[in-house]
Design a protein around this motif. Structure first.
Motif, short mmCIF file in Angstrom:
data_model
loop_
_atom_site.label_atom_id
_atom_site.label_comp_id
_atom_site.label_asym_id
_atom_site.label_seq_id
_atom_site.Cartn_x
_atom_site.Cartn_y
_atom_site.Cartn_z
N ILE D 122 0.82 -1.21 0.00
CA ILE D 122 0.00 0.00 0.00
C ILE D 122 0.86 1.26 0.00
CG2 ILE D 122 -2.07 -1.01 1.01
CD1 ILE D 122 -1.10 -0.24 3.73
N GLY D 123 2.12 1.09 -0.34
CA GLY D 123 3.03 2.23 -0.33
C GLY D 123 2.58 3.35 -1.24
N ALA D 124 1.94 3.01 -2.35
CA ALA D 124 1.54 4.04 -3.32
C ALA D 124 0.26 4.76 -2.90
CB ALA D 124 1.36 3.41 -4.69
N LEU D 125 -0.39 4.27 -1.86
CA LEU D 125 -1.71 4.81 -1.52
C LEU D 125 -1.65 5.78 -0.35
CD1 LEU D 125 -3.60 1.38 -1.49
CD2 LEU D 125 -3.22 2.87 -3.44
N LEU D 126 -0.47 5.96 0.24
CA LEU D 126 -0.38 6.63 1.54
C LEU D 126 -1.05 7.99 1.59
CD1 LEU D 126 3.20 5.65 2.72
CD2 LEU D 126 0.99 4.73 3.43
N GLU D 127 -0.99 8.76 0.50
CA GLU D 127 -1.55 10.11 0.58
C GLU D 127 -3.01 10.17 0.17
OE1 GLU D 127 0.33 11.78 2.28
OE2 GLU D 127 2.04 10.43 1.98
N ARG D 128 -3.57 9.03 -0.24
CA ARG D 128 -4.98 9.05 -0.66
C ARG D 128 -5.92 8.97 0.53
NH1 ARG D 128 -5.97 4.90 -5.18
NH2 ARG D 128 -4.03 5.06 -6.36
N ARG D 129 -7.18 9.32 0.26
CA ARG D 129 -8.22 9.12 1.27
C ARG D 129 -8.87 7.76 1.02
NH1 ARG D 129 -8.80 13.50 4.80
NH2 ARG D 129 -7.38 14.95 3.83
N PRO D 130 -9.43 7.17 2.05
CA PRO D 130 -10.08 5.87 1.87
C PRO D 130 -11.14 5.88 0.77
CG PRO D 130 -9.85 6.36 4.20
CD PRO D 130 -9.38 7.59 3.46
N GLY D 131 -11.78 7.04 0.57
CA GLY D 131 -12.82 7.13 -0.46
C GLY D 131 -12.31 6.79 -1.84
N ALA D 132 -11.02 6.93 -2.07
CA ALA D 132 -10.47 6.68 -3.40
C ALA D 132 -9.74 5.35 -3.48
CB ALA D 132 -9.54 7.83 -3.79
N LEU D 133 -10.10 4.42 -2.59
CA LEU D 133 -9.44 3.12 -2.62
C LEU D 133 -10.39 2.04 -3.12
CD1 LEU D 133 -7.59 3.03 0.83
CD2 LEU D 133 -6.73 3.83 -1.38
N SER D 134 -9.82 1.00 -3.69
CA SER D 134 -10.64 -0.16 -4.07
C SER D 134 -10.97 -0.97 -2.83
CB SER D 134 -9.89 -1.01 -5.07
OG SER D 134 -8.96 -1.84 -4.42
N GLY D 135 -11.90 -1.90 -2.96
CA GLY D 135 -12.32 -2.71 -1.82
C GLY D 135 -11.16 -3.43 -1.16
N GLY D 136 -10.33 -4.06 -1.98
CA GLY D 136 -9.21 -4.80 -1.42
C GLY D 136 -8.15 -3.89 -0.82
N GLU D 137 -8.01 -2.72 -1.39
CA GLU D 137 -7.04 -1.77 -0.84
C GLU D 137 -7.49 -1.31 0.54
OE1 GLU D 137 -5.42 0.00 -5.14
OE2 GLU D 137 -7.07 0.99 -4.08
N LYS D 138 -8.79 -1.05 0.67
CA LYS D 138 -9.32 -0.68 1.98
C LYS D 138 -9.04 -1.78 2.99
CE LYS D 138 -13.19 2.08 0.43
NZ LYS D 138 -14.54 1.86 -0.07
N ALA D 139 -9.30 -3.02 2.57
CA ALA D 139 -9.10 -4.14 3.48
C ALA D 139 -7.65 -4.20 3.92
CB ALA D 139 -9.50 -5.44 2.80
N ARG D 140 -6.74 -3.94 3.01
CA ARG D 140 -5.33 -4.01 3.38
C ARG D 140 -4.94 -2.90 4.34
NH1 ARG D 140 -2.44 -4.01 -2.13
NH2 ARG D 140 -4.48 -3.78 -3.11
N VAL D 141 -5.44 -1.69 4.06
CA VAL D 141 -5.13 -0.58 4.97
C VAL D 141 -5.67 -0.88 6.36
CG1 VAL D 141 -5.51 1.86 5.43
CG2 VAL D 141 -5.08 1.10 3.10
#
Ligand SMILES: Nc1ncnc2c1ncn2[C@@H]1O[C@H](COP(=O)(O)OP(=O)(O)OP(=O)(O)O)[C@@H](O)[C@H]1O
Ligand SMILES: Nc1ncnc2c1ncn2[C@@H]1O[C@H](COP(=O)(O)OP(=O)(O)OP(=O)(O)O)[C@@H](O)[C@H]1O
Ligand SMILES: [Mg+2]
Ligand SMILES: [Mg+2]
Lengths: 231, 361, 225, 361, 231
Positions: D122-141
């Protein structure tokens, strides 16, 4: 209630009538305007927003005077409504209701708008994929979800209507049995020497009646909210 | 083509550029987390408008940014099972389920209410609010809600992820039946088993692009893609017809590769099935082995050997019209002297064919 | 029934007179009490009033100028006296007011817009005191509010009508402004055109001039003209 | 006992009455949708107060309704991976991940930030908000958030359900390492594979009651429970030690039942492992078979035969200290003349042992 | 601005100051009371709720009179505040701010409360499992999530404060430079024949200033809401 003179009793009933009608009649508009302000991307929205806030920003006397000038018998809107629909606001209880509605409108709209902005658009999307038209989505999903906000808005507007005085007395005067609401009656007592006690008595009545109504609606709102919350 | 999808969009941090067509049946979208599956489905549902895109379902243009066509979601009549349940919190389970029905044309075909709640096992929940449901219960109600809206196209985004195997086993045949009744389905899943069982077409997504797309049998048995699908999950799909049932309860399936005995009750004789053989389950032997508990021994010719890291290899065995993929160690490949053209036998346990590996044809 | 628009400060007296009138004639005047300015504007806007009793000459002039007054019906009904009140009893010598006041507040009605304030300002100016007390003036939106400021002890002194001071036991009249120091305080009354009950209104206006009514007005501290 | 849980509660439409104890390691809660798994976990987390209940973790009483003890959730220091992600929508992924760290004692042990985001990808997602994540990305965070709060007890409610096999494969060893470092884990999953791999203890729930609870090896190889776990998933867990690596890359695992060659790299020689053998993967033969691609042939004695509906049977083969479960057809049982006391060989493909079947010991 | 006399200019600035201070000072209380009303199960909550609604229900003059009686120099609270903290409200702009704050309080509380009731308790639970104390949960989860509601409440209260007049003039009267806010000035003009134009001019100023402030805060609120919504 021998505690109240017949005239005061009339004022109490009139206040309740005025507040109820004001809230009931303005609620659809309140919801509509709140929807527009929350959702519409049209360029003129800031103007509508400004207009809605006006009665809050201007001293009530000014609002009342503006109502008198526009909705009075000789006013442009009042004349039109009278000639076309036979609707008369000036110096009638309907005018008091109009004044109360206008004064409470910003409060009502704001509460409803806040609720609309809190609705999860994903639920509305889900309804759309299930075939619901915009209107159906609104009626079956949005409206039930914002019900606590609508009730809060209605309660605020009702309370405001019960206490509204400046705009009302300026617009429709203070005619007993016609336009003399509780606040006007209280005002009258405050204007005469030694009237304070009388005014306090009426204020007490106002508090009991209006708060009763407010607290009851609160209870209803709470139950509604719980029902939506599940369990 | 039942379904034609193409879209490009740039989220800034992520770009999608996807195009595929699919015939009738179930089209599986397969790919890692964040590959863009939900994005594609949302575009088909009309919930996401890509910069450029075209979606045609059953001949109807749902979206064509070039021509300015964008049918609103409510007119697309898709039954969308969202990745998260998205139930209406203020409505009872029953009202949630019945929500879509009132907007659907009365005459539209679709499964019945009783049938759906029976299949999903949610009969006892009807008067509850979603707030009082467990995660899996919500997921099931969400499936039911989509099914009962009488959709022309079913979009399912990991519908069974929150469910136990037994419950999954009850829902999959239902989806098969809907598929067989002609309802096109776009299906997202991380389970190759589900995909192999349901899908006629597989679209493999990776980082917003299509890595492979085509008939399920082809994509799933492609040795080059096997690793990406998870080597342990690779396998072949054989067309089969249900044959006789032996007195001991085992059923013979006739395939172009030969008869396969299975223990699962697959349907009446003559039923056409899809039989999935896991490459890892297939044992190879040069001579026909005797005295084994494995009942299914199919002769074939080695067609291709694809080495895999970790001392393993995929061996494709040609058996008439069909091909079977086996996954062995390189040591066995050497020991058995396997090479293209060598004749050998594929050994398969009857019980290795589970219910999960039998899909309606 | 006749509709009377009357300045709010007349409520006590007028209600009593109206009751008497009703007992005698069977006609019960409907009286709307509000600020003179609001009432005048309403009449200008076509309010269904038969009679206007203003606390200010200016607003009656305004209504008359707008052509709403029934010709020859206007008359000066009442007069009032301007007094200095305090929460203490010690009489004040008006010219010494600035010293007595010190840095305390002098409560008045709005000095530029509300009649009692205007009269007060005129009187203080006439006596050469205005400049000295002006920074100390706390203006209320009406006489009653000014009275309340003194009654609650917020301001030690205030300028109000005698009629207001009379009814408030917590305040004492400590000085009376001399008659010539300001324009006479007058409450004009007039019949309004196109009212719903002109005849009864005329009868009531006449009744206000009877000794019986005068007695009631005087009991409230008004001067009957 | 690391964890001691007992609770009774009546929801009206559903009643829970659960009690179990578990030693250190991973305790798996297994059961159908709506069985009460989340309810139990919530009670342990302090988010749900049952009418009666007692929860003791690592000697500390978290809840004891009898004695009026109810430690608030914030003091329990559990890292809870919720069934739905529950990320803070107003915070960036980074802030979500770091949320718990500031409340944890500075000295508390726990995995490092970089390690966790690397493992979860999830290194590439750090600055995003949860609203802009996919389902699996949310689960990982959500997994990362719980791990980084330095918990004393990890509660994971189907943490991997939304993830693809490859991603799962990267997260599971991480959880194993946490477990081996002494962090107790209460783990809900519908995947027997995950449970067999991670769990030392399995608690089988059904309709709010405990159906079985005990050491994983026992519960999972219990032929009587096999059907309930999904017959296709039944199997045995063997303790194994990593042995030599052959020149062709295959690795020998030494078990009490004999050597098993596997293709997956399981760690350095001497490493202790848990090796799961799927009952459906085991072939039985009376005589030692020759010329098969299957490399692992283990001799044993038939101990017990448990018939299963559908013409199948589970056969337990005793091999010294260990036992192996095989699932065959009744036809094979008859053909091979299997009966208690009969000697035979278990044949197992090397590639049938996937990474998923090897857990750190 | 030669359009405004220096005195009027002072009134404009004073109005802004009064409204700003009123909102800023009452906001913490507004949030606290809203939290209590939304969350507390204590038995006396209906009374607090009633109290909060009072300024809405009573005519402003009554509220102003009540403030005068309690917060005046000789009033029980006013006397105490003066003796202990040296705080004086009477005839000071602080008194105008107090009056404005009281009048706007019901509006503020209602908006915030509505927002609090819409917060998903599951997020607060999640924060608790991560070790956050009640206060930390509030500061890091609840407060950011209700920010749109807090801003809406503040905007309502600000607008109300800009228009408040009845309670203010009754409580602290009208002392140019001290307590003469825009609405008082407008009211003054309306009390003299022919003053309408002047009143309209000042009302225009009031509208521009107050609406400007309101619309700007709206923009801020919208951005905040968007930031929370994601993207
Ligand atoms: N507030 C409630 N009122 C009534 N029933 C409830 C309530 N909360 C949970 N339940 C019921 O309790 C049962 C157990 O719920 P729980 O969430 O623990 O299930 P679960 O085992 O986690 O299932 P899943 O795998 O579907 O998440 C379910 O049948 C659910 O409907
Ligand atoms: N609004 C957005 N802004 C930026 N990136 C976004 C946005 N929406 C989605 N993405 C990114 O697009 C990618 C694809 O998202 P999508 O939801 O389609 O994934 P997915 O394939 O469904 O994954 P999963 O299996 O995890 O649900 C993800 O990396 C996601 O972070
Ligand atoms: Mg997705
Ligand atoms: Mg659950």
């Amino acid at each position: 209630m021998s505690f109240l003179s017949p005239e005061e009793w009339t004022a109490v009933l009139l206040s309740l009538k005025v507040a109820t009608v004001a809230v009931a009649a303005s609620l659809p508009f309140g919801i509509g305007v709140a929807l527009l302000l929350a959702r519409s991307r049209l360029p003129g929205m800031w103007l509508l927003n400004a207009l809605v806030h006006l009665p809050l920003i201007l001293p009530p006397v000014v609002t009342g005077y503006a109502l008198l000038l526009s909705f009075g018998r000789k006013g442009p809107i009042g004349g039109f409504l009278h000639d076309v629909f036979g609707l008369v606001f000036a110096f009638r209880w309907t005018g008091a209701a109009l004044a109360a509605a206008v004064m409470g409108f910003p409060l009502m709209v704001r509460a409803i708008r806040l609720a609309i902005e809190a609705v999860d658009p994903k639920l509305e999307q889900a309804a759309a994929t299930l075939g619901a038209s915009r209107i159906a989505v609104f009626a079956t999903v949005t409206l039930p979800l914002i019900l606590p906000g609508v009730l809060a808005g209605a309660i605020l507007a009702f309370a405001k209507a019960m206490g509204e005085f400046g705009a009302t007395i300026t617009f429709v005067s203070n005619i007993p049995g016609q336009t003399q609401t509780l606040p006007s009656a209280i005002y009258s007592f405050l204007q005469i020497p030694g009237g304070e006690l009388q005014a306090a008595r009426l204020a007490g009545v106002s508090v009991v009646v209006a708060l009763g109504a407010v607290l009851i609606s609160e209870g209803v709102a709470r139950r509604v909210a719980k029902r939506i919350g599940g369990a | 083509m039942m379904l034609e999808v193409s879209l490009t969009h740039d989220f800034g941090s992520f770009a999608v550029d996807v195009a595929f067509t699919a015939p009738a049946g179930v089209t599986a979208l397969f790919g890692a987390s964040g590959a863009g599956k939900t994005t594609v489905i949302n575009a088909v549902a009309g919930l996401f408008r890509p910069t450029q895109g075209r979606v045609v379902a059953q001949g109807e243009v749902l979206l064509d940014t070039g021509r300015g066509v964008n049918l609103p979601a409510r007119r697309r009549r898709v039954g969308y099972v969202f990745q998260e349940p998205r139930l209406f919190p203020h409505l009872s389970v029953r009202s949630n389920l019945l929500y879509g029905a009132r907007f659907a044309p009365k005459a539209a075909p679709g499964p019945g209410f009783d049938q759906v709640i029976e299949m999903l096992g949610i009969g006892a929940l009807l008067e509850r609010r979603p707030g009082a449901l467990s995660g899996g219960e919500k997921a099931r109600v969400s499936i039911g809600r989509a099914l009962l809206s009488k959709p022309r196209l079913l979009l399912m985004d990991e519908p069974l992820a929150a469910l136990d195997a037994a419950r999954r086993e009850e829902i999959l045949p239902f989806i098969e039946r809907l598929r067989d009744a002609g309802l096109p389905v776009l299906y997202v899943s991380h389970s190759i088993g589900e995909v192999a069982r349901l899908a006629s077409t597989v679209v493999l997504l990776d980082a917003g692009r299509v890595l492979a797309a085509g008939p399920a049998a082809e994509v799933l048995s492609d040795p080059a893609l096997a690793a990406r699908l998870g080597g342990a999950e690779a396998g072949t799909v054989l067309a089969a017809t249900v044959g006789e049932t032996a007195p001991d309860g085992l059923v013979r399936l006739d395939t172009a590769a030969g008869p396969v005995w299975v223990a699962e009750p697959p349907g009446a004789p003559g039923t056409r099935l899809r039989l999935r053989l896991h490459a890892s389950d297939v044992i190879l032997a040069r001579a026909r082995p005797e005295g084994l508990s494995a009942l299914n021994i199919l002769p074939g010719i080695v067609e291709r050997i694809e080495p895999e890291p970790g001392g393993r290899a995929f061996v494709r065995l040609r058996m008439g019209r069909e091909a079977v993929l086996a996954r062995l160690t390189q040591r066995s490949v050497t020991a058995l002297g396997l090479a293209p053209g060598v004749a050998c036998h594929a050994v398969l346990k009857t019980v290795a064919v589970s219910r999960d590996d039998l899909g309606a044809g | 029934d006749p509709v009377i628009f009357a300045a709010a400060s007349m409520k006590t007296a007028l209600d009593e007179i109206a009751t008497e009138f009703a007992a005698e004639t069977g006609t019960k005047p409907v009286i709307s009490y509000a600020g003179s300015s609001a009432l005048a504007k309403q009449i200008d806007a076509g309010a269904p009033a038969d009679m206007f009793i203003s606390a200010s000459v200016a607003w009656m002039d305004d209504v008359e100028k707008a052509g709403m007054v029934l010709p020859d019906s206007r008359k000066d009904l009442l007069g009032n006296t301007l007094v200095l009140i305090s929460d203490s009893e010690a009489p004040v010598d008006l010219p010494k007011l600035p010293e007595v006041l010190g840095d305390h507040k002098l409560a008045m009605a709005l000095v530029d817009s509300v009649p009692a304030g205007q009269y007060g300002k005129a009187a203080l100016t006439f006596m050469g005191l205005w400049d000295k007390v002006e920074p100390q003036v706390a203006q209320a939106d009406n006489v009653r509010a000014a009275l309340a400021l003194v009654a609650t002890g917020e301001a030690p002194y205030g300028i109000v009508y005698k009629t207001d001071a009379a009814a408030e036991p917590k305040v004492h009249v400590v000085a009376t402004f001399p008659e010539g120091s300001h324009k006479p305080i007058t409450y004009p009354a007039a019949l309004i055109k196109d009212g719903p009950a002109p005849a009864e209104a005329k009868a009531f206006l006449d009744y206000l001039g009877t000794p019986k009514a005068a007695a009631i007005f005087e009991a409230q501290g008004f001067e009957v003209k």
